[in-house]
Structure formats: structure tokens, C-alpha cells
Design a protein around this motif. Structure first.
Motif, PDB file in Angstrom:
ATOM      1  N   LEU A 121      50.051  84.978 142.994  1.00 25.07           N
ATOM      2  CA  LEU A 121      49.712  85.383 144.353  1.00 25.07           C
ATOM      3  C   LEU A 121      49.361  84.178 145.216  1.00 25.07           C
ATOM      4  O   LEU A 121      49.728  84.104 146.395  1.00 25.07           O
ATOM      5  N   PHE A 122      48.637  83.218 144.641  1.00 21.30           N
ATOM      6  CA  PHE A 122      48.288  82.008 145.393  1.00 21.30           C
ATOM      7  C   PHE A 122      49.536  81.228 145.791  1.00 21.30           C
ATOM      8  O   PHE A 122      49.616  80.694 146.897  1.00 21.30           O
ATOM      9  N   LEU A 123      50.504  81.147 144.890  1.00 19.11           N
ATOM     10  CA  LEU A 123      51.747  80.457 145.219  1.00 19.11           C
ATOM     11  C   LEU A 123      52.457  81.132 146.380  1.00 19.11           C
ATOM     12  O   LEU A 123      52.962  80.476 147.295  1.00 19.11           O
ATOM     13  N   GLY A 124      52.460  82.469 146.368  1.00 17.30           N
ATOM     14  CA  GLY A 124      53.061  83.176 147.487  1.00 17.30           C
ATOM     15  C   GLY A 124      52.328  82.942 148.790  1.00 17.30           C
ATOM     16  O   GLY A 124      52.944  82.739 149.843  1.00 17.30           O
ATOM     17  N   VAL A 125      50.980  82.945 148.726  1.00 17.85           N
ATOM     18  CA  VAL A 125      50.182  82.673 149.924  1.00 17.85           C
ATOM     19  C   VAL A 125      50.462  81.277 150.455  1.00 17.85           C
ATOM     20  O   VAL A 125      50.626  81.068 151.670  1.00 17.85           O
ATOM     21  N   PHE A 126      50.544  80.296 149.570  1.00 18.51           N
ATOM     22  CA  PHE A 126      50.783  78.915 149.992  1.00 18.51           C
ATOM     23  C   PHE A 126      52.127  78.786 150.704  1.00 18.51           C
ATOM     24  O   PHE A 126      52.233  78.148 151.759  1.00 18.51           O
ATOM     25  N   THR A 158      53.949  92.989 158.670  1.00 15.71           N
ATOM     26  CA  THR A 158      54.469  93.482 157.390  1.00 15.71           C
ATOM     27  C   THR A 158      53.472  93.237 156.269  1.00 15.71           C
ATOM     28  O   THR A 158      53.216  94.124 155.431  1.00 15.71           O
ATOM     29  N   PHE A 159      52.885  92.063 156.232  1.00 17.03           N
ATOM     30  CA  PHE A 159      51.857  91.778 155.224  1.00 17.03           C
ATOM     31  C   PHE A 159      50.678  92.729 155.359  1.00 17.03           C
ATOM     32  O   PHE A 159      50.152  93.237 154.361  1.00 17.03           O
ATOM     33  N   TRP A 160      50.256  92.991 156.602  1.00 15.68           N
ATOM     34  CA  TRP A 160      49.123  93.891 156.790  1.00 15.68           C
ATOM     35  C   TRP A 160      49.473  95.314 156.354  1.00 15.68           C
ATOM     36  O   TRP A 160      48.664  95.996 155.708  1.00 15.68           O
ATOM     37  N   ALA A 161      50.680  95.773 156.687  1.00 14.47           N
ATOM     38  CA  ALA A 161      51.072  97.138 156.333  1.00 14.47           C
ATOM     39  C   ALA A 161      51.166  97.307 154.818  1.00 14.47           C
ATOM     40  O   ALA A 161      50.680  98.303 154.252  1.00 14.47           O
ATOM     41  N   ILE A 162      51.766  96.325 154.121  1.00  8.30           N
ATOM     42  CA  ILE A 162      51.878  96.428 152.664  1.00  8.30           C
ATOM     43  C   ILE A 162      50.495  96.351 152.022  1.00  8.30           C
ATOM     44  O   ILE A 162      50.196  97.064 151.058  1.00  8.30           O
ATOM     45  N   GLY A 163      49.619  95.507 152.564  1.00  5.70           N
ATOM     46  CA  GLY A 163      48.261  95.427 152.033  1.00  5.70           C
ATOM     47  C   GLY A 163      47.489  96.722 152.224  1.00  5.70           C
ATOM     48  O   GLY A 163      46.733  97.145 151.343  1.00  5.70           O
ATOM     49  N   HIS A 173      44.474  96.811 143.639  1.00  3.11           N
ATOM     50  CA  HIS A 173      43.383  96.308 144.490  1.00  3.11           C
ATOM     51  C   HIS A 173      43.468  94.797 144.673  1.00  3.11           C
ATOM     52  O   HIS A 173      43.222  94.288 145.770  1.00  3.11           O
ATOM     53  N   LEU A 174      43.819  94.062 143.627  1.00  2.00           N
ATOM     54  CA  LEU A 174      43.926  92.608 143.755  1.00  2.00           C
ATOM     55  C   LEU A 174      45.073  92.229 144.687  1.00  2.00           C
ATOM     56  O   LEU A 174      44.943  91.331 145.526  1.00  2.00           O
ATOM     57  N   THR A 175      46.198  92.922 144.571  1.00  2.00           N
ATOM     58  CA  THR A 175      47.331  92.659 145.469  1.00  2.00           C
ATOM     59  C   THR A 175      46.961  92.985 146.910  1.00  2.00           C
ATOM     60  O   THR A 175      47.281  92.227 147.834  1.00  2.00           O
ATOM     61  N   ALA A 176      46.279  94.112 147.117  1.00  2.00           N
ATOM     62  CA  ALA A 176      45.876  94.493 148.478  1.00  2.00           C
ATOM     63  C   ALA A 176      44.925  93.470 149.077  1.00  2.00           C
ATOM     64  O   ALA A 176      45.069  93.073 150.248  1.00  2.00           O
ATOM     65  N   GLN A 177      43.967  93.014 148.288  1.00  2.00           N
ATOM     66  CA  GLN A 177      43.008  92.028 148.781  1.00  2.00           C
ATOM     67  C   GLN A 177      43.706  90.715 149.139  1.00  2.00           C
ATOM     68  O   GLN A 177      43.408  90.097 150.164  1.00  2.00           O
ATOM     69  N   THR A 178      44.668  90.302 148.318  1.00  2.00           N
ATOM     70  CA  THR A 178      45.387  89.059 148.597  1.00  2.00           C
ATOM     71  C   THR A 178      46.225  89.181 149.864  1.00  2.00           C
ATOM     72  O   THR A 178      46.252  88.258 150.699  1.00  2.00           O
ATOM     73  N   LEU A 179      46.898  90.292 150.047  1.00  2.00           N
ATOM     74  CA  LEU A 179      47.715  90.489 151.240  1.00  2.00           C
ATOM     75  C   LEU A 179      46.856  90.545 152.497  1.00  2.00           C
ATOM     76  O   LEU A 179      47.251  90.050 153.563  1.00  2.00           O
ATOM     77  N   VAL A 182      46.014  87.007 153.324  1.00  2.00           N
ATOM     78  CA  VAL A 182      47.169  86.342 153.944  1.00  2.00           C
ATOM     79  C   VAL A 182      47.258  86.716 155.420  1.00  2.00           C
ATOM     80  O   VAL A 182      47.517  85.872 156.286  1.00  2.00           O
ATOM     81  N   THR A 183      47.020  87.985 155.729  1.00  2.00           N
ATOM     82  CA  THR A 183      47.066  88.425 157.128  1.00  2.00           C
ATOM     83  C   THR A 183      46.016  87.701 157.964  1.00  2.00           C
ATOM     84  O   THR A 183      46.306  87.260 159.087  1.00  2.00           O
ATOM     85  N   LEU A 184      44.803  87.559 157.424  1.00  2.00           N
ATOM     86  CA  LEU A 184      43.765  86.824 158.161  1.00  2.00           C
ATOM     87  C   LEU A 184      44.134  85.358 158.351  1.00  2.00           C
ATOM     88  O   LEU A 184      43.854  84.773 159.411  1.00  2.00           O
ATOM     89  N   LEU A 185      44.762  84.756 157.342  1.00  2.00           N
ATOM     90  CA  LEU A 185      45.166  83.362 157.472  1.00  2.00           C
ATOM     91  C   LEU A 185      46.284  83.181 158.501  1.00  2.00           C
ATOM     92  O   LEU A 185      46.419  82.103 159.096  1.00  2.00           O
TER      93      LEU A 185
END
Length: 478
Positions: A121-126, A158-163, A173-179, A182-185
Motif C-alpha cells: 500500500l505504501f508503494l502505491g501511495v508513493f 476515485t480514491f475517496w470513493a473507493i476508500g 479496514h486497512l485498505t480503506a484507511q490507506t485510501l 491518499v485522498t488527504l495527501l
């Protein structure tokens, strides 16, 4: 008359399995060679433990065992006093220990699996954040400005909707929190892109910017409310949301001369004020929750610490975007940003301390030992920014360097009170000493001349004018 060699006798006896001297007797027989280790193991398996499932054996191993006779291990008739008790102990432990995975191994396997997911997930965020930065800093020529920005806004939504969808699923829950993170970033990147693409030239572009700002504000407020309000209350949550949105809105209007530098100082000072307010609110909540049970208080403290570091990372990221754009994109004079870097350094270091500050702890009720993990992260980064801010401005703008020195005194004083380390005391002394030199640099020449003449006359050091520095520094040394 002695019995012939090789002749064996079968002896049967009955004894209680709970007899305290049973194992001692078996050990004595084993030491005398009257019984073999295999027989001891058989007795232990049959009478001294509860029935356990036999380990599964492959068919090929069964065939091999049937085809070849099993040879019993041979041991000397007499063994040493040290080795044989260890042998008996190992036999009993093997008989009593079931061949099942331990709790520690299960936890370790779960942790390894979780770390793997987090790293993916971190790699995707980066990759998303880097691509967003490239998108915000580049200028497309094939599409209008509103269309260029619309791409960034589209995959932010799209990130916010999927999250939001993943949050409603029980196992995501971990995927939702990460997404959501990402939306906040992506929110500051969106406002940067709106300013870079120049959505102020045509009425249609103005409409796109206003609608996008309204949507991003609503999304930011909702995500932060979901993450923080359950533990920190409405006031702290509102402050966090306003601070993040403020650092994002400050990316507008950088086309006006001097606004980039003003935006940096507004962001750093405003974030510091917001952090002070949040810490005060957390202190009030800690006092209010003082009557909770120990278990609930511990659970609350653990969750609050986790959210504290997440909030710190979000603040550091937003300020980093603001400073990075000013320094590397807008080419703001780095000498003028020394104080801003120093404020950011103190703020990053302070973000590591709100747990003790919020609960009102002092030297009397916290550990005097520093936390190495925290020291080599937030505090080291904060101290590094303090030093960098001083370096970039002490030659050109000594007044800013004096202000940074005052911040450094506060920084090392708080570390000294908290950890009581000799290095912090030495740094306090060094910072104060160089502050005297900086103040001497900003004093007007006429005042310096009169002051030196007065001290020279007072100390009668006309031949050795450097001696009056001893009189000047004596109060500081004391």
C-alpha cells in the motif's frame, strides 16, 4: 550361583503415576542401565501425559519403516552424572510438548503478512503522490487548463470513493484507511495544480476551481471527522481539518509578487498556533477522562498515540509541500526563509511531545530515559531544520538567526527537562554563546564604539582591548 550371561528377567511392579519419586527412580534405573531411553519415553507417553494425536506420517515413510527394522539407540550402561538427568529431562519434555504452532509463531506470521500488505500500500501511495506532483508542476499543451486539472480531480475523487466503499466492508479496514490517507495527501496537490494551471483567466475555469474547492473541503472535513473525532472530540477535529485546508488554500495566488513568501510564513505560524490549541484541548480531555478504568484508559492512550503520529505526518507533509514549492519551484530566496525553516523544525520536534504535554506530565511522572526511536525521527528532523534555518540566514539576516536561536533555546531546554542529557545542556550553552555574537552583530556601530570605550575605561584594558570580553561574558558563565 550366578545366572548365565545374556539371560533376561521380566519384572513387573505397580506404582502410582503421581508418586513424587517416580521420575527420580526412572532416572536412577536409566543411569544404572536397567532401562533404555526408548522404554522411558514409552512409559511417559503411556502413563504420564494426556493422550495426544500421533504425528501424521507419509505412506512412503510407513513403507520404509516396515521394510527396515527399527534399531534402538544404544547408550552406555553407565552414564555421567551430568548427562543422564539432561537426557531424562529432554525425553519428558518431548513427551509433554504437543507439536502445534505456538502463539508467538502465529503472531509473527500475522505480523509478516500485515507488513507485506502495508509495504504494498505504501508503494502505491508513493507512486500516486509522485505522479501527482509531476502533474501539478507540468504544463500540458494539448488540453485546456480546466481539462488538465480535471484529470487530477477525477482520480482524487476515485480514491475517496473507493476508500468510502472499502470502509463499509468488514475485511478492508486497512485498505480503506490507506485510501483515505491518499485522498488527504492529494488535497494540497489539487490546490497547487489549480494555481499552476491558472484557473483564474476565464469564467468557466473559475467555476471549475470553486466547485473543486468546495468538494475537496467537504471530503477533507468528512475524512478527518471519521478518523479523529471519536477520540479527540469536535474542537480538535475541526482544528485539524482547518489547518490542513489552510495549508492547501495557501497554494492559491502565488502569481502575485511576494505572496509565496507570505504564504510560507502564514502556513508555519498558523500551523504552530493550531498545534498549541490542539494540545490544550487534548490536555482538557485527558483531565476529563482521568476517572476511567485502567484498561479503557490504556486503550484510549494507545489509539490516541497512533493518531498523534498520523496527524504529525500529515502536518509535516503539508508543510513540506508548501516549503518545497516555494524553494524549488518559485525560487524564493532561501535566506528569507530561515525563520520559517526554524519554526517548522520546532514544530516537528514538538509533535513528538504532545502525549506528555497533553496529559500535563512533568519530570516527576515520566521516564527520564529518552525514546531512541522518537529521537532519531521527529526530534532529529526538527533539530536538523533548526540548524538549516540558522545556516541559511545567519550571514545575510542575523535578526532571523537570533529568533532561531531563541527557538533552539526552547527546544534544548524542553529536551533537558524531559531527558536530562549532558548533550542538551552543552547545546544550550553553545546556542546562548553564539546568540551573544549575533546580538553584537546587529548593534549599530556608534553604540558599539561607545560601549567598547566604556568597558575599556572600566577595565583599564587599553593595551589589551580583548580583555573586556571577560567582563562581558562573566555573567553568562555564572
Amino acid at each position: 550361583m550366578s545366572s548365565p550371561k545374556g539371560r533376561s528377567s521380566k519384572i513387573e511392579f505397580s506404582v502410582l503415576a503421581s508418586h513424587p519419586e517416580l521420575l527420580t527412580g526412572l532416572d536412577a534405573w536409566l543411569r544404572l542401565g536397567l532401562i533404555s531411553p526408548a522404554e522411558v519415553e514409552q512409559l511417559c507417553r503411556q502413563y504420564l501425559v494426556c493422550p495426544i494425536p500421533e504425528p501424521a506420517v507419509a505412506l512412503s515413510e510407513i513403507d520404509d519403516r516396515q521394510s527396515s527394522p527399527i534399531s534402538e539407540p544404544k547408550v552406555p550402561a553407565l552414564a555421567t552424572q551430568k548427562a543422564l538427568p539432561r537426557t531424562t529431562k529432554n525425553v519428558v519434555e518431548r513427551a509433554e510438548t504437543p507439536q502445534t504452532p505456538t502463539f508467538a509463531s502465529q503472531i509473527l506470521q500475522s505480523l509478516i503478512a500485515e507488513i507485506s500488505v502495508v509495504w504494498l500500500l505504501f508503494l502505491g501511495v508513493f507512486m500516486v503522490v509522485v505522479s501527482s506532483g509531476v502533474l501539478a508542476a507540468s504544463q500540458w499543451e494539448k488540453f485546456p487548463a480546466a481539462g488538465q486539472y480535471g484529470v487530477l480531480l477525477a482520480y482524487t475523487l476515485t480514491f475517496w470513493a473507493i476508500g468510502s466503499w472499502a470502509k463499509k466492508q468488514p475485511n478492508l479496514h486497512l485498505t480503506a484507511q490507506t485510501l483515505q490517507e491518499v485522498t488527504l495527501l492529494l488535497v494540497p496537490i489539487n490546490f497547487w495544480a489549480m494555481d499552476t494551471f491558472g484557473l483564474w483567466k476565464y469564467p468557466w475555469d473559475w467555476a471549475v476551481a470553486i466547485v473543486a474547492a468546495f468538494i475537496l473541503t467537504w471530503i477533507t472535513r468528512r475524512i478527518i471527522k471519521d478518523q479523529y473525532q471519536s477520540l479527540w472530540g469536535k474542537n480538535v477535529t475541526t482544528s485539524i481539518a482547518l489547518n490542513h485546508l489552510g495549508l492547501s488554500y495557501l497554494h492559491w495566488g502565488w502569481g502575485f509578487p511576494g505572496f509565496a513568501l507570505a504564504a510560507v510564513y502564514l502556513g508555519t505560524v498558523g500551523t504552530t498556533a493550531a498545534t498549541v490549541y490542539q494540545v490544550q484541548q487534548q490536555r482538557v480531555q485527558s483531565i476529563t477522562r482521568g476517572g476511567n478504568t485502567e484498561t479503557s484508559a490504556a486503550a484510549f492512550s494507545s489509539s490516541r498515540d497512533f493518531l498523534t503520529y498520523r496527524k504529525a505526518a500529515l502536518v509535516a507533509y503539508s508543510l513540506g509541500i508548501l516549503l518545497g514549492r516555494a524553494i524549488f519551484v518559485k525560487d524564493v530566496n532561501i535566506h528569507e526563509m530561515g525563520l520559517a525553516l526554524g519554526i517548522c523544525g520546532v514544530l516537528l520536534a514538538w509533535l513528538d511531545w504532545p502525549q506528555s504535554l497533553a496529559s500535563g506530565t512533568t519530570r516527576n511522572n515520566i521516564s527520564n530515559e529518552p525514546n531512541p526511536g522518537n529521537f532519531f525521527n521527529w526530534q532529529l528532523a526538527g533539530g536538523g531544520l533548526l540548524g538549516l534555518g540558522w545556516l541559511v540566514c545567519f550571514r545575510e539576516i542575523p535578526l532571523q538567526a537570533i529568533a532561531i536561536s531563541a527557538l533552539a533555546v526552547w527546544f534544548f531546554y524542553n529536551r533537558l527537562v524531559r531527558f536530562w542529557q549532558k548533550l542538551d545542556l552543552l547545546m544550550l550553552f553553545a546556542v546562548g554563546l553564539q546568540s551573544i555574537w549575533l546580538v553584537w552583530r546587529v548593534v549599530p556601530l556608534g553604540i558599539k564604539t561607545q560601549f567598547v570605550a566604556f568597558l575599556t575605561q572600566l577595565t583599564n584594558s587599553g593595551q589589551t582591548p580583548w580583555a573586556f570580553w571577560g567582563v562581558l561574558l562573566l555573567p553568562y558563565l555564572i
